[in-house]
Every structure is written in C-alpha cells, then in structure tokens.
Design an enzyme around this catalytic site. Structure first.
Site, short mmCIF file in Angstrom:
data_model
loop_
_atom_site.label_atom_id
_atom_site.label_comp_id
_atom_site.label_asym_id
_atom_site.label_seq_id
_atom_site.Cartn_x
_atom_site.Cartn_y
_atom_site.Cartn_z
N SER A 94 0.84 -1.31 0.08
CA SER A 94 0.45 -0.12 -0.05
C SER A 94 0.98 1.52 -0.32
O SER A 94 1.71 1.04 -0.61
CB SER A 94 -0.94 -0.13 1.44
OG SER A 94 -1.91 1.00 1.55
N SER A 95 -0.10 1.74 0.09
CA SER A 95 1.04 3.06 0.02
C SER A 95 0.58 4.38 1.25
O SER A 95 -0.62 4.39 1.35
CB SER A 95 0.95 4.14 -1.52
OG SER A 95 1.20 5.64 -1.29
#
Length: 219
Positions: free
Chosen positions: A107-108
């Site tokens: 993810s980020s």
C-alpha cells in the site's frame, strides 16, 4: 550465510508482481537471498528481455525463477484488476502451501495523505488495505495463511504509473514529516519488511497494515 528458521523463507515459492524493476526487483532479490523460489511477473512485452536477465540474477542465489507476463492495459483495466485479482486469488488458493502461506500487499501513504495527481492511485491503495483485512478474515483459518499489507512512503524507485510532478511534491512533503531519518525510503527498506512478513516469525500477524514508511504514519 544461513538464516535463523524464524526469518528464513527457504524452499517457499514467491509470486512477486512487477518484479522486473523498481521495488519489486528489490523484494524478489531479498526473498531469493533468503531461499525462496521466485515467480517474476511483469506487464509490458518490452520488459521480457529485462525479466529474463533478472531471472538469471535471481538464480545466482541457488533458487529457481520463472517469468510470467501479465497485461492489464486497456480502457477496462480498473474492472479487470479487481475481477482478475479476485478470480486469481481463488485460482491460486488451492496451490498455496497447506500451512504458513502469506499474502503481502503493498500500500502507500497516499491512502492518508492526499497529493494532487494521485487520485486513482491513492484510492486504489485504500481499497487494497480494506481488501487485505477482508481476506484476513475470510481466508486465514480456512486456508492456514495470513494476509497483511505494508503502507510504504515514497521510494527512491517509483513505479512509472505515478506522475513525476506528483512524486516531486510527495517527496518534499514526506521527507519533512519522516521521523526515522531525513530521507525517502529505499526499495531495500520495503524488501526487508516484506521478507519478515513472509517468514515464519510473522505467523501471528494477520489483517494488519504495517506502517513501513519511516514514521510518516503510525496507524
């Protein structure tokens, strides 16, 4: 040098998406160095030679490597990504190890820090975190696996789907709030986190979004 059993992935098979370049390459090499056989996936036909050369680098660790081209380009790619991921997971599950398999999503910080130009990117990563928790509930007990995600910050090797101007803006902002050190993350920072989650030592971690971003976010 042999690794302690708790952090070794010797003999496991790892499917690493986007492994021919960028952070995916670092992840694949780290897992190979710890004894995992690697399946390298890539999108563009132009990356075939690069993937084949990379497979040779992976095999230098004494493990097996194979290449698979996956093309998700096209006007319906968004729908195809979701449908393909769900179908792919169901197809993959029967072939996973009967005990100790891992699904690790990347993810980020874009899920929590809006950046101009990253509308679809940030939204898709937020959906991935939600899907991570859902799969953790639905699959862990029935298939003896764990599902987790790593929320990473801007890396020194960014995927090409992220607009360059957005990357510059994100780097400046993230370095100012990173508490671990005044720098952006590296592919190796991410790869070390992935390797741990892939190991036996992470067996009691499930349904978590690990903030492996140098302290940009804490939850």
């Amino acid at each position: 040098m042999s690794l302690p059993p708790s952090i070794s992935v010797h003999g496991k098979a790892a499917i690493v998406t986007g492994a021919s370049r960028g952070p995916g390459r670092d992840i694949a090499l780290e897992l190979a160095s710890r004894g995992a056989n690697i399946c390298i996936t890539y999108t563009a036909e132009s990356s075939t030679v690069l993937a084949e050369e990379f497979a040779k680098d992976v095999r230098k660790y004494g493990v097996d490597a194979c290449n698979v081209q996956i093309d998700l380009a096209g006007p319906d790619c968004g729908k195809k990504v979701i449908d393909g991921a769900l179908r792919g997971l169901k197809t993959l599950i029967p072939h996973l190890a009967s005990e100790g398999a891992r699904i690790i999503n990347i993810s980020s910080v874009a899920t929590k820090y809006p950046v101009s130009g990253l509308n679809m990117y940030g939204t898709s990563k937020a959906a991935l975190e939600r899907l991570t928790r859902q799969w953790a509930v639905e699959l862990a007990k029935t298939h003896h696996l764990t599902v987790n995600a790593i929320n990473c910050g801007v890396l020194d090797k960014e995927p090409s789907i992220v607009p360059s101007e957005a990357v510059v803006q994100a780097r400046e902002g993230i370095m100012s709030v990173t508490s671990a050190a005044h720098r952006i993350g590296t592919g190796d920072d991410l790869a070390q986190n992935v390797a741990f989650l892939a190991s036996e030592g992470s067996r009691w971690i499930n349904g978590q979004v690990i903030c492996g971003n140098g302290g940009v976010t804490y939850f």
